[in-house]
Design an enzyme around this catalytic site. Structure first.
Site, mmCIF file in Angstrom:
data_model
loop_
_atom_site.group_PDB
_atom_site.id
_atom_site.type_symbol
_atom_site.label_atom_id
_atom_site.label_comp_id
_atom_site.label_asym_id
_atom_site.label_seq_id
_atom_site.Cartn_x
_atom_site.Cartn_y
_atom_site.Cartn_z
ATOM 1 C CG ASN A 192 -1.807 1.194 1.515
ATOM 2 O OD1 ASN A 192 -1.701 2.448 0.575
ATOM 3 N ND2 ASN A 192 -2.576 1.120 2.439
ATOM 4 N NE ARG A 237 -5.365 2.429 -0.559
ATOM 5 C CZ ARG A 237 -5.782 3.802 0.664
ATOM 6 N NH1 ARG A 237 -4.735 4.071 1.460
ATOM 7 N NH2 ARG A 237 -6.742 4.070 1.093
ATOM 8 N NE ARG A 289 -6.555 14.258 2.438
ATOM 9 C CZ ARG A 289 -6.724 13.287 2.064
ATOM 10 N NH1 ARG A 289 -7.922 12.610 1.704
ATOM 11 N NH2 ARG A 289 -6.177 12.193 3.317
#
Ligand code: ADP
Length: 402
Positions: free
Chosen positions: A16, A103, A251
């Site tokens: 990942n 991923r 974010r």
């Protein structure tokens, strides 16, 4: 790790890769029964890529079994993958890796399920880089590195967007001119591997709600909500990119696009400054001015920390209302990921905001890290279910071999 054809004693390796780290996990491969992914063997990561990289690996009991560090700038994503392969080979003592699962953040509209990667598929995934420039190139780097060193081993790409392809067209569209929608400017949704895993776990943990109307809250550094009905995604808070929807660690989540026009036209921001603002300087970090980490904010007495947490919770409650409307009602709310699994206060505050939906939390049960946390008489039940994206990828990689 030993390249080898599929054998009975094989290992499924999961990678990942993010912008500054590569997480990995090694699972035993099962050859009988419905599930091909067996017990976890090792889990680890290389962190601080580009700075002073550090590798650490733990066994299934959580004991550190390998640690290594490198001087600043010594590793890129390719050489970090090589270092992981080398370390895995030592830990596995000759047991062969039979497949790799990866991923990959973006599968576009094309990939609604995991896919075995070959050079033509890599080329199609590269075409999606403009849709996820901060993630997709890093996801593809280990795939290329392994194709070079062990070309005979199957590699399975598992997409964060795939789970959401079941959403109705209306949930995937922006109110933009048709040509832009046709060009792929639409809502994709992310965290799909986590939601896919949770939906499957619900069948074991709470079978009575498995086919009902669920809101799943994946609350980690990245955060989103997903509305699931009959085991399928019907709406989610993330859209074209993973910056939409909820407020996150760094974010913004949803933002009036007029703010961006103002910053561009009046405040001298350029595209890079906007990207930094949206992805790295906002969210819990920006509002608190202290930290992106929920634990730090919970431990702080600063009013700014409390304000940041209040906005985080408020945004979840507002978006939960929106998803409840998309579902036409809610039967259960499920909390997962770092904050969702561990922060009882956030769960209590979100549940208080969802009382109008019929959610009555049980204060004592809320201190659990897994299981039902609502009162027995609560019309809407609430649950904590730990997520495991690596396990989901191992499942798909094992299934592709079967
Ligand atoms: P990522 O999206 O990077 O995988 P995680 O799912 O690990 O992130 O979530 C990280 C977040 O979980 C951080 O904000 C961290 O503070 C929070 N978290 C982890 N443990 C706790 C805890 N015990 N109490 C409150 N927050 C926690």
């Amino acid at each position: 790790m030993n390249p080898s054809p599929a054998t009975e004693s094989g290992v499924i390796a999961v990678l990942n890769a993010g912008s500054s780290s590569i997480k990995f996990a090694l699972f035993e491969r099962r050859t009988g029964g419905p599930e091909r992914d067996g017990p976890l063997l090792f889990r680890g990561q290389v962190e601080r890529l580009g700075l002073e990289p550090r590798l650490s690996v733990k066994d299934a009991a959580g004991k550190v079994v390998a640690e290594r560090s490198w001087p600043a700038g010594a590793l890129d994503h390719h050489s970090a993958t090589d270092a992981i392969l080398e370390c895995g080979q030592e830990l596995l003592r000759g047991r062969p890796v039979v497949t790799f699962g990866h991923r990959v953040v973006h599968g576009g509209t094309e990939f609604a399920a995991p896919v075995r990667v070959d050079p033509a598929i890599v080329a199609r995934l590269e075409k999606l880089i403009p849709l996820a420039p901060l993630h997709q190139p890093h996801n593809l780097a280990p795939i290329r590195a392994i194709a070079r060193t062990a070309p005979q081993l199957p590699q399975i790409a598992c997409f964060d967007t795939a789970f959401h392809r079941s959403q109705p067209a209306v949930a995937q569209a922006f109110a933009l001119p048709r040509a832009l929608t046709a060009d792929g400017v639409r809502r994709y949704g992310f965290h799909g591997l986590s939601y896919d895993y949770i939906v499957r776990r619900v069948r074991d943990v709470a079978p009575a709600i498995a086919d009902r109307r669920l809101i799943i809250a994946h609350l980690g550094n990245g955060a989103s909500l997903c509305a699931v009905n009959g085991g399928r995604s019907v709406a989610s808070t993330m859209g074209f990119t993973a910056v939409d929807g909820l407020m996150m660690g760094t974010r913004t989540g949803s933002l009036d696009p007029g703010v961006l026009l103002y910053l561009l036209k009046e405040r001298g921001f350029d595209a890079q400054a906007i990207e930094d603002l949206l992805y790295r300087k906002s969210g819990l970090l920006g509002v608190s001015g202290l930290s992106s980490d929920m634990r730090t904010l919970r431990a702080s007495d600063a009013p700014e920390a409390a304000e940041a947490i209040a906005l985080f919770v408020y945004r979840i409650v507002r978006e939960a209302g929106s998803l409840a409307a998309a579902l036409g009602g809610v039967d259960a709310v499920i909390f997962t990921a770092g904050i969702g699994e561990n922060d009882a206060d956030t769960r209590a505050e979100v549940s208080a905001g969802c009382r109008w939906l019929g959610l009555a939390l049980d204060e004592a049960r809320n201190h659990r890290h897994e299981g039902r946390i609502s009162r027995d008489d609560s019309p809407v039940s609430a649950w904590v279910i730990p997520t495991d994206e690596e396990r989901m990828i191992a499942h798909y990689a094992g299934e592709a071999l079967a």
